[in-house]
Design an enzyme around this catalytic site. Structure first.
Site, short mmCIF file in Angstrom:
data_model
loop_
_atom_site.label_atom_id
_atom_site.label_comp_id
_atom_site.label_asym_id
_atom_site.label_seq_id
_atom_site.Cartn_x
_atom_site.Cartn_y
_atom_site.Cartn_z
CG HIS A 159 -1.97 -1.05 1.21
ND1 HIS A 159 -2.80 -1.29 0.13
CD2 HIS A 159 -2.31 -1.97 2.16
CE1 HIS A 159 -3.61 -2.30 0.42
NE2 HIS A 159 -3.32 -2.74 1.63
CG ASP A 194 -2.79 -8.40 0.75
OD1 ASP A 194 -1.95 -8.65 1.62
OD2 ASP A 194 -3.85 -7.77 0.99
CG HIS A 196 -6.41 -5.25 1.83
ND1 HIS A 196 -5.79 -6.07 2.76
CD2 HIS A 196 -7.56 -4.81 2.39
CE1 HIS A 196 -6.55 -6.10 3.86
NE2 HIS A 196 -7.62 -5.36 3.65
CG ASP A 283 -4.52 -10.02 3.62
OD1 ASP A 283 -4.26 -10.61 2.55
OD2 ASP A 283 -4.28 -8.81 3.79
#
Length: 343
Positions: A159, A194, A196, A283
């Site tokens: 990120h 991931d 995200h 995740d």
């Protein structure tokens, strides 16, 4: 598969996390590393400490202002009257092409996308150790020491933009590794699995064609990071067509992720990367506390098998994956699938 990890990463222990207006314990804890290391030990994987590669690799990706901010902000924040224990932004610029503030408070807003990435005294050393771990893993691939390396990086990185932290991430480990690999490889791909979207990674390479970026993630219309990760985002300028997003409905499981991976691998085959970086988020697990997808350990093993079947060298960089009953099992499953395919 060789394994690289630096214990200095545990010096970062963030406390603050805001969920729907409520302060919660930050899930990006040092305990994550203990669980992942235990899984590696149980699987008989030797873990080695990285060599130091200096400031150059991170400076090749991140801006000078941002690196200075990360290196100095904890001390400058504590020098403010009535400062909290962690650096947390309370203001963000409506645009980022204007003036650059001198105030530590203003710089925190400029360089931090959200409140999920607090900075304290041990943060800078830990994030440098995390990034250096990814670089050392990349150097092992370039040096021919292995054709597959797993970098146990924490804090995660995908990120983080060139000049902005966010979502538990400070330095973009996967991007730093990819840029380092470009020293010898003409074409590098980053495959992000991931839960995200890897918005920082996308932002860093969005106008480039020498690094293909692909991300399989929960649909940002309903899930963090919300403002990036849509299918229409394909790159810009020379990078047009060199970014691929594969958003999936929240709650997607093994079958949906496997189908998205098929699409990603088809695009990657046309690009023919010399080296692949896998941004390995765990995740997407059905047990992860962030509750974005429902991938099982068998699903992670299948992902590992499919990626391990590729013929190019692979660098797996640990991204998300938070404390749950199956966190270690999911890493072990991915590595089992990968190594079986490479046997």
């Amino acid at each position: 598969m060789q394994i690289v990890y630096d214990p200095r990463q545990k010096g970062h222990d963030p406390q603050h996390f805001l969920v729907r207006g409520q302060p919660k314990a930050n899930p990006e804890t040092p305990e994550r590393v203990d669980i992942l290391l235990a899984a590696l030990q149980a699987g008989g994987h030797p873990v080695s400490t990285p060599e130091e590669h200096g400031a150059g690799p991170r400076a090749a990706v991140h801006s000078p202002d941002y690196l200075r901010f990360l290196a100095t902000i904890a001390d400058r924040w504590q020098a403010l009257p009535d400062a909290g224990a962690e650096v947390l932004p309370n203001v963000h610029p409506p645009m980022r092409d204007g003036g650059y503030p001198r105030s530590p408070v203003g710089q925190a807003g400029y360089h931090m996308a959200d409140t999920a990435c607090p900075i304290a005294a041990g943060t800078w050393e830990a994030v440098c150790a995390s990034a250096n771990t990814a670089v050392d893993a990349a150097a092992r691939l370039l040096g021919g020491a292995a054709d597959a390396v797993y970098a146990l990086c924490r804090p995660p990185g995908h990120h983080a933009f060139a000049d902005m932290a966010g979502g538990f991430c400070y330095l973009n480990n996967s991007a730093i590794a990819a840029q380092y690999l470009r020293r010898s490889a003409a074409r590098v791909a980053i495959l992000d699995i991931d839960v995200h979207h890897g918005n920082g990674t996308q932002g860093i390479f969005y106008a480039r064609r020498d690094v293909l970026t692909l991300s399989i993630h929960a649909d940002p219309a309903d899930y963090y990071p919300f403002f990036w990760g849509y299918e229409a985002e394909r790159g810009t300028g020379e990078g047009l067509g060199f970014n691929m997003n594969l958003p999936l409905p929240v709650g997607s499981g093994d079958a949906e992720v496997a189908a998205a991976l098929d699409r990603a691998l088809e695009r990657m085959a046309a690009y023919a990367p010399e080296i692949l970086v896998v941004a390995l988020g765990l995740d997407a697990s059905r047990d992860d506390p962030l509750k974005g997808m429902t991938v099982t350990p068998a699903g992670f093993q299948d992902l590992g098998r499919r990626i391990g079947s590729l013929t190019c060298p692979v660098l797996a960089v640990q991204e998300g994956g938070y404390v749950s009953a199956s966190l270690g099992e999911n890493l072990a499953a991915f590595l089992t699938g990968f190594e079986a395919a490479r046997a």
